[in-house]
Design a protein around this motif. Structure first.
Motif, short mmCIF file in Angstrom:
data_model
loop_
_atom_site.label_atom_id
_atom_site.label_comp_id
_atom_site.label_asym_id
_atom_site.label_seq_id
_atom_site.Cartn_x
_atom_site.Cartn_y
_atom_site.Cartn_z
N ASP A 96 -6.60 -18.96 -34.84
CA ASP A 96 -7.14 -17.64 -34.51
C ASP A 96 -8.65 -17.54 -34.67
N SER A 97 -9.27 -18.53 -35.27
CA SER A 97 -10.71 -18.46 -35.51
C SER A 97 -11.50 -18.61 -34.22
N LYS A 98 -12.67 -17.97 -34.21
CA LYS A 98 -13.60 -18.08 -33.09
C LYS A 98 -14.68 -19.11 -33.44
N ILE A 99 -15.01 -19.96 -32.48
CA ILE A 99 -16.00 -21.00 -32.68
C ILE A 99 -17.29 -20.63 -31.95
N GLY A 100 -18.39 -20.73 -32.68
CA GLY A 100 -19.67 -20.37 -32.09
C GLY A 100 -20.76 -21.37 -32.40
N MET A 101 -21.92 -21.14 -31.78
CA MET A 101 -23.09 -21.98 -31.98
C MET A 101 -24.33 -21.10 -32.03
N PHE A 102 -25.38 -21.67 -32.58
CA PHE A 102 -26.68 -21.02 -32.67
C PHE A 102 -27.56 -21.52 -31.53
N CYS A 103 -28.55 -20.74 -31.14
CA CYS A 103 -29.53 -21.26 -30.19
C CYS A 103 -30.86 -20.54 -30.32
N ILE A 104 -31.91 -21.24 -29.97
CA ILE A 104 -33.27 -20.71 -30.02
C ILE A 104 -33.87 -20.83 -28.63
N PRO A 105 -34.46 -19.75 -28.10
CA PRO A 105 -35.14 -19.84 -26.80
C PRO A 105 -36.20 -20.92 -26.82
N GLY A 106 -36.25 -21.71 -25.77
CA GLY A 106 -37.21 -22.81 -25.71
C GLY A 106 -36.59 -24.14 -26.10
N ILE A 107 -35.63 -24.09 -27.01
CA ILE A 107 -34.83 -25.28 -27.31
C ILE A 107 -33.61 -25.27 -26.41
N ALA A 108 -32.95 -24.14 -26.35
CA ALA A 108 -31.82 -23.95 -25.42
C ALA A 108 -32.28 -23.14 -24.22
N ALA A 109 -31.75 -23.47 -23.07
CA ALA A 109 -32.03 -22.75 -21.83
C ALA A 109 -30.71 -22.17 -21.30
N PRO A 110 -30.79 -21.27 -20.33
CA PRO A 110 -29.56 -20.69 -19.77
C PRO A 110 -28.52 -21.72 -19.35
N ILE A 111 -28.97 -22.83 -18.76
CA ILE A 111 -28.02 -23.85 -18.30
C ILE A 111 -27.19 -24.42 -19.44
N HIS A 112 -27.77 -24.51 -20.63
CA HIS A 112 -27.05 -25.04 -21.78
C HIS A 112 -26.00 -24.06 -22.28
N ILE A 113 -26.31 -22.78 -22.24
CA ILE A 113 -25.33 -21.76 -22.63
C ILE A 113 -24.18 -21.74 -21.64
N GLU A 114 -24.50 -21.88 -20.37
CA GLU A 114 -23.44 -21.90 -19.34
C GLU A 114 -22.50 -23.08 -19.56
#
Length: 199
Positions: free
Chosen positions: A84-102
């Motif tokens: 039931d747990s939700k899995i997430g990640m952190f991101c910082i603009p400039g290190i991560a871009a929209p394509i990486h989130i997608e």
């Protein structure tokens, strides 16, 4: 002992040992480590489990150290071991871009915490929009929150909610904020916008 008392409607504990704790092991958590620990944490009742590189999505490709696995593999390993747990990640603009989130969205990322310095939080807005478009539960971390006043924090929080942020985080990056200061920041936000808050 019942373990489900870790979670209540009023307070959610986000477990970030595998992300923030990765600094202590030089970002060396493996797929097996991630799978095993996520399984244990899920069994303990943690609803939100954050994994990956300490500096977030795409950090290795941005030259921020090394990992024995990829963001994608770590996410898939984590997802395979929880119920039931939700899995997430952190991101910082400039290190991560929209394509990486997608890409992480296609792999089943449940939530994301996007962070940037409080005085320049607007850099996070494009990533918020991409995360929301991809149905990822989106949290915004105002890193070094104390560098702006509670009133400015509240105004920026209201704007961020308008951009799609679903949770606003106060981040005491230097560890120097006093309880009454934190309360002041929360009160200023709650006075002008209805939003969940984290710290």
């Amino acid at each position: 002992m019942k373990t489900n008392n870790l979670i209540s409607p009023e307070l959610q504990i986000l477990e970030c040992t595998l992300r923030d704790g990765s600094y202590a092991v030089d970002f060396r958590f493996t797929d097996k480590d991630t799978s095993s620990l996520c399984g244990v944490l899920s069994g303990l009742g943690f609803k939100f489990i954050e994994i990956g590189h300490g500096l977030g999505i795409n950090a290795v490709n941005a030259g921020k150290g090394k990992m024995p696995s990829s963001d994608r593999n770590l996410l898939e390993s984590a997802k395979s071991s929880v119920k039931d747990s939700k899995i997430g990640m952190f991101c910082i603009p400039g290190i991560a871009a929209p394509i990486h989130i997608e890409e992480m969205a296609r792999c089943g990322l449940d939530f994301i915490r996007i962070g940037n310095d409080a005085d320049n939080i607007e850099k996070a807005y494009p990533l918020i929009k991409v995360a929301r478009k991809n149905n990822i539960y989106t949290m915004l971390k105002f890193m070094k929150s104390y560098t702006i006043s509670p009133q400015e924090f509240a105004q920026k929080a209201k704007q961020a909610v308008g951009e799609g942020a679903e949770v606003i985080y106060i981040v005491d990056s230097a560890g120097g904020m006093l309880p009454e200061e934190v309360v002041h920041y929360i009160e200023e936000v709650k006075a002008i916008v209805d939003v969940k808050m984290g710290i």
